[in-house]
Design a protein around this motif. Sequence first.
Motif, short mmCIF file in Angstrom:
data_model
loop_
_atom_site.label_atom_id
_atom_site.label_comp_id
_atom_site.label_asym_id
_atom_site.label_seq_id
_atom_site.Cartn_x
_atom_site.Cartn_y
_atom_site.Cartn_z
N HIS A 309 0.83 -1.20 0.00
CA HIS A 309 0.00 0.00 0.00
C HIS A 309 0.87 1.25 0.00
O HIS A 309 0.59 2.22 -0.72
CB HIS A 309 -0.95 -0.02 1.22
CG HIS A 309 -2.01 1.03 1.19
ND1 HIS A 309 -2.71 1.42 2.30
CD2 HIS A 309 -2.48 1.82 0.17
CE1 HIS A 309 -3.56 2.37 1.98
NE2 HIS A 309 -3.45 2.63 0.69
N SER A 310 1.96 1.24 0.77
CA SER A 310 2.89 2.39 0.80
C SER A 310 3.43 2.66 -0.60
O SER A 310 3.45 3.82 -1.06
CB SER A 310 4.07 2.10 1.74
OG SER A 310 3.61 1.91 3.05
N ALA A 311 3.86 1.59 -1.26
CA ALA A 311 4.41 1.75 -2.61
C ALA A 311 3.34 2.30 -3.56
O ALA A 311 3.61 3.16 -4.41
CB ALA A 311 4.92 0.41 -3.10
N TYR A 312 2.11 1.82 -3.39
CA TYR A 312 1.00 2.26 -4.23
C TYR A 312 0.72 3.75 -4.04
O TYR A 312 0.51 4.49 -5.01
CB TYR A 312 -0.24 1.43 -3.88
CG TYR A 312 -1.51 1.84 -4.57
CD1 TYR A 312 -1.74 1.52 -5.91
CD2 TYR A 312 -2.50 2.54 -3.88
CE1 TYR A 312 -2.92 1.90 -6.54
CE2 TYR A 312 -3.68 2.92 -4.51
CZ TYR A 312 -3.88 2.59 -5.83
OH TYR A 312 -5.05 2.97 -6.45
N ILE A 313 0.75 4.20 -2.78
CA ILE A 313 0.51 5.63 -2.50
C ILE A 313 1.63 6.46 -3.14
O ILE A 313 1.37 7.49 -3.77
CB ILE A 313 0.45 5.88 -0.98
CG1 ILE A 313 -0.80 5.21 -0.38
CG2 ILE A 313 0.44 7.38 -0.67
CD1 ILE A 313 -0.87 5.25 1.13
N LYS A 314 2.86 5.97 -2.99
CA LYS A 314 4.02 6.69 -3.55
C LYS A 314 3.86 6.81 -5.07
O LYS A 314 4.04 7.88 -5.64
CB LYS A 314 5.30 5.93 -3.21
CG LYS A 314 6.48 6.85 -2.89
CD LYS A 314 7.66 6.05 -2.40
CE LYS A 314 8.94 6.66 -2.95
NZ LYS A 314 10.08 5.73 -2.86
N ASP A 315 3.51 5.70 -5.71
CA ASP A 315 3.30 5.70 -7.16
C ASP A 315 2.22 6.68 -7.57
O ASP A 315 2.32 7.36 -8.59
CB ASP A 315 2.86 4.30 -7.63
CG ASP A 315 4.06 3.38 -7.78
OD1 ASP A 315 5.20 3.85 -7.57
OD2 ASP A 315 3.85 2.18 -8.09
N SER A 316 1.15 6.72 -6.77
CA SER A 316 0.02 7.59 -7.13
C SER A 316 0.40 9.05 -7.01
O SER A 316 -0.15 9.90 -7.72
CB SER A 316 -1.17 7.32 -6.21
OG SER A 316 -1.47 5.95 -6.20
N ASP A 317 1.32 9.37 -6.08
CA ASP A 317 1.70 10.75 -5.86
C ASP A 317 2.59 11.30 -6.97
O ASP A 317 2.64 12.50 -7.20
CB ASP A 317 2.44 10.89 -4.52
CG ASP A 317 1.48 10.80 -3.35
OD1 ASP A 317 0.26 10.86 -3.61
OD2 ASP A 317 1.93 10.64 -2.21
N THR A 318 3.32 10.39 -7.62
CA THR A 318 4.30 10.88 -8.61
C THR A 318 3.66 11.00 -9.98
O THR A 318 2.58 10.52 -10.24
CB THR A 318 5.50 9.92 -8.70
OG1 THR A 318 5.00 8.60 -8.97
CG2 THR A 318 6.27 9.94 -7.40
#
Lengths: 318, 318
Positions: A309-318
């Motif tokens: 989920h952390s990686a997913y949030i990071k991806d979504s922010d960029t």
Amino acid sequence: MDSRNGLTIPDDQIQSFFDSAPPLKDRAEIRESLIRFIEFNSQSSGVRRVVCVTSGGTTVPLEQRCVRYIDNFSSGSRGAASTEYFVKAGYAVIFLYRRGSCQPYCRALPNDPLLECFEVTDESHIQVRESHSEVVKGAIRDHHAAVTGGHLLKLPFTTIFEYLQMLQMIAISMKRLGPHAMFYLAAAVSDFYVPWKSMAEHKIQSGSGPLDMRLMQVPKMISVLRKEWAPMAFCISFKLETDPKILVDKASMALKKYQVHAVVANELLTRKDEVIVVTSNGNISVRRDKSQASTDVENPLVELLVGRHSAYIKDSDT
Amino acid sequence: MDSRNGLTIPDDQIQSFFDSAPPLKDRAEIRESLIRFIEFNSQSSGVRRVVCVTSGGTTVPLEQRCVRYIDNFSSGSRGAASTEYFVKAGYAVIFLYRRGSCQPYCRALPNDPLLECFEVTDESHIQVRESHSEVVKGAIRDHHAAVTGGHLLKLPFTTIFEYLQMLQMIAISMKRLGPHAMFYLAAAVSDFYVPWKSMAEHKIQSGSGPLDMRLMQVPKMISVLRKEWAPMAFCISFKLETDPKILVDKASMALKKYQVHAVVANELLTRKDEVIVVTSNGNISVRRDKSQASTDVENPLVELLVGRHSAYIKDSDT
């Protein structure tokens, strides 16, 4: 949605399910508590992640004035355990659970804790039996801390009609959290139902031989959740089978069909020791650490998914 | 039994039900606790009356490795309340109850008593919240007194297979009590089932349209209880309907068909306020005393039946 290619469900099936459902009691109160909960957890420094954990089985009434129903087996211990680990990991949890199923922080307690853990002393005080003292104290303390701290909102359901209406309300109110929202759909949802309007009003009479029943398929609402209700949310669904030979294939099919981020595949007999997390990047086997008696498979499972989920949030922010 | 005139059930149906049932777990332990309980209550000065109260709904598995099942709605509050009044009237009670259903002495408690009634103090002691103090104290004290005094034996079931096998064991072990034994069959027993051998081994797969099911009738075991298992026992059965128009007729038919001593007829919507006791000498309406907030319909109902049981014992002695 108007696609009929098998990847999505026709609008009319979903509409007809909700139209046929008896109206949800306490709809206004539930909505209000949801809004308050999400509001509270969005104000904290940075946005707190919110996960909706669904837990326990849904029932399908066979009669309008319900005497008989079909139920799905599920103790709810997967959802209850996972809720504890999500709270520990800093999530706010909306725990959508079957009435009477297993509760977070209460897994170590006996079935009937009040009658088994307590005694009345000669001076007519209530005291906890020495043997259960630590477990009972821990359960009350941790549960209380999670609820009063605003990290745990518990919402009960019984029927498939209540479950899906509540899930829709929750998802729509979590939409604003974007990728910070997560769905962890561990509930055992009925596959078949009797549409409310074609249901017998009164108790089905016995006495005249065998009973033949025709049940309709419940439309799979995960597609709608993904596409409409909360399209940015990180979404985990579950697949339970009793036959290990078809388990991973069925989970992989579900992953593609419902476009979720992972499917947790579990087999009825071994589900407390091992699950397989099926993702588009491959399958990961997650096992309970058997060297430690008190651990469970939900601990590493939630850890893995929180990382994803952390990686997913990071991806979504960029 | 070899009559096929409709009043009795052919032997082969009953035999085939028990043959098809998965064997009862803990059979030896259950039998031993039964024998001890009945022994204990036969030694007291004069023979103590023993009543078997059945309570809650039975489930019907739809798959051998059970994921789905059909359940009968029943909170078990009728059986739990009646058990309290039977103990108060001096009976020893064998409480055959559905796992998770309402327990004697716990009716006034909230759903989740441990989490709702207790708190942990600053000094890390557990204490009961002032608002719940009396109810909790009463529940623990009275329950403890009944169990340790040897007046209450609690035996849980889940499936129709467990229920009927246990009822048979209980009835056979109560046979020696003659007319001092009573059966108060308040459980909501499934009318239809899937014979174990014709059941799917694995989870029924969804995905290919509607599901058609054929359920067989569960043989009515009350006839066998009356004729073979415990023919001298005083026997009360229950009839629940949602349609008031057919209720008393159905109860009267059951009275004749199963040759029980009374049938308690209750309608789903009004069952907490009124029941009709159908006997061969006429029907008696029993109502809750609404002038007193804390009373329930089980109080006058048990009082009435205890009186009838006394008369029955007296008749049998002469």
